[in-house]
Design an enzyme around this catalytic site. Sequence first.
Site, PDB file in Angstrom:
ATOM      1  CE1 TYR A  53      -4.157  -1.860  -0.016  1.00 34.03           C
ATOM      2  CE2 TYR A  53      -3.317  -3.287   1.579  1.00 34.03           C
ATOM      3  CZ  TYR A  53      -3.850  -2.983   0.141  1.00 34.03           C
ATOM      4  OH  TYR A  53      -5.038  -4.316   0.152  1.00 34.03           O
ATOM      5  NE  ARG A  56      -0.473  -0.045  -6.099  1.00 29.74           N
ATOM      6  CZ  ARG A  56       0.480  -1.045  -6.080  1.00 29.74           C
ATOM      7  NH1 ARG A  56       0.490  -1.892  -4.973  1.00 29.74           N
ATOM      8  NH2 ARG A  56       0.878  -1.294  -6.829  1.00 29.74           N
ATOM      9  CD  GLN A  86     -16.243  -1.807  -7.155  1.00 33.74           C
ATOM     10  OE1 GLN A  86     -15.855  -3.017  -6.488  1.00 33.74           O
ATOM     11  NE2 GLN A  86     -16.856  -1.374  -8.326  1.00 33.74           N
ATOM     12  CG  ASN A  87     -11.091   3.307  -7.890  1.00 36.66           C
ATOM     13  OD1 ASN A  87     -11.966   1.644  -7.992  1.00 36.66           O
ATOM     14  ND2 ASN A  87     -11.814   4.148  -9.091  1.00 36.66           N
ATOM     15  CB  VAL A  88      -8.360   2.674  -2.094  1.00 36.81           C
ATOM     16  CG1 VAL A  88      -9.215   1.808  -1.582  1.00 36.81           C
ATOM     17  CG2 VAL A  88      -6.849   1.844  -2.611  1.00 36.81           C
ATOM     18  CG  HIS A 104     -13.576  -1.930  -1.536  1.00 33.13           C
ATOM     19  ND1 HIS A 104     -13.188  -2.400  -2.884  1.00 33.13           N
ATOM     20  CD2 HIS A 104     -15.046  -2.032  -1.006  1.00 33.13           C
ATOM     21  CE1 HIS A 104     -14.191  -3.465  -3.005  1.00 33.13           C
ATOM     22  NE2 HIS A 104     -15.218  -2.873  -2.475  1.00 33.13           N
ATOM     23  N   GLY A 169     -16.251   1.236 -15.406  1.00 35.25           N
ATOM     24  CA  GLY A 169     -15.323   0.678 -14.971  1.00 35.25           C
ATOM     25  C   GLY A 169     -14.906  -0.513 -13.945  1.00 35.25           C
ATOM     26  CB  THR A 170     -16.552  -1.747 -11.320  1.00 38.95           C
ATOM     27  OG1 THR A 170     -16.610  -2.855 -10.485  1.00 38.95           O
ATOM     28  CG2 THR A 170     -18.230  -1.790 -11.671  1.00 38.95           C
TER      29      THR A 170
END
Length: 225
Positions: A53, A56, A86-88, A104, A169-170
Amino acid sequence: MQKLVVLTGAGISAESGIRTFRDSGGLWEGYDVNQVATPEGFVANPALVLNFYNERRRQLSEVVPNEAHRLLAQLEKRYNVVIITQNVDDLHERAGSHHIIHLHGELLKSRGVDDPETTYPCLGDIHLGDKSPTGAQLRPHIVWFGEEVPMLDKAIEEVYTADILMVIGTSLQVYPAAGLMGYAKEGTPIFYIDPNPSLHSEGSLTVIAQKASVGVAKAIQLMNP
Ligand code: OAD
């Protein structure tokens, strides 16, 4: 104003240069999801998970929002827009959207391993030994596989009260996020934008098989004929 609820996945950030998870060349090709995105993986090798992470988060500082993020932000002039992502990453925020639910979690927040609810701003790396104010090891504020999705009820309520739904985009493979569309009231117009869509157009569902920037522009045209 009509309420436009937008569910986004990794694909909306692809044109900004962030890798998706399941496409060819995606993140889950190079990493074992069980090692880096589960509570068990963190217990087994916390340094590996923190490093995953940290990488990222460092990449995030090198990218910027793309046209799709910007178009969604501009839609706030005409719609009551709620983004469920859903993106972090923080690309929706940086593009100027105001109502964002991170299903998420968020890369730019950390939390202690003892308390899932209290988060702290996190702009740099998290190291083994870094502690929260209560003395617990810090971890990224990410919802790992097998963990509860705290924002789920709020997201369901938003989808249920949507006048229009956009899904961008999922791969729709990860639940409960993938099931959210099912909470839209019958007949709600749904636009699903993905260059490799996992659904076909039917009834009130319109599939736009395009990358996000082109597809969102097309959906906006269709919403305002
Ligand atoms: P996936 O990697 O599963 O799917 C990415 C989707 O984006 C695919 O359907 C692609 O076709 C599409 N795509 C690729 N390029 C695109 C572009 N330029 N424009 C639009 N779409 C594009 O990512 P998610 O569905 O977001 O969770 O994955 C869901 C969750 O699985 C993630 O939040 C993450 C992951 O494991 C956790 O880590 C907890």
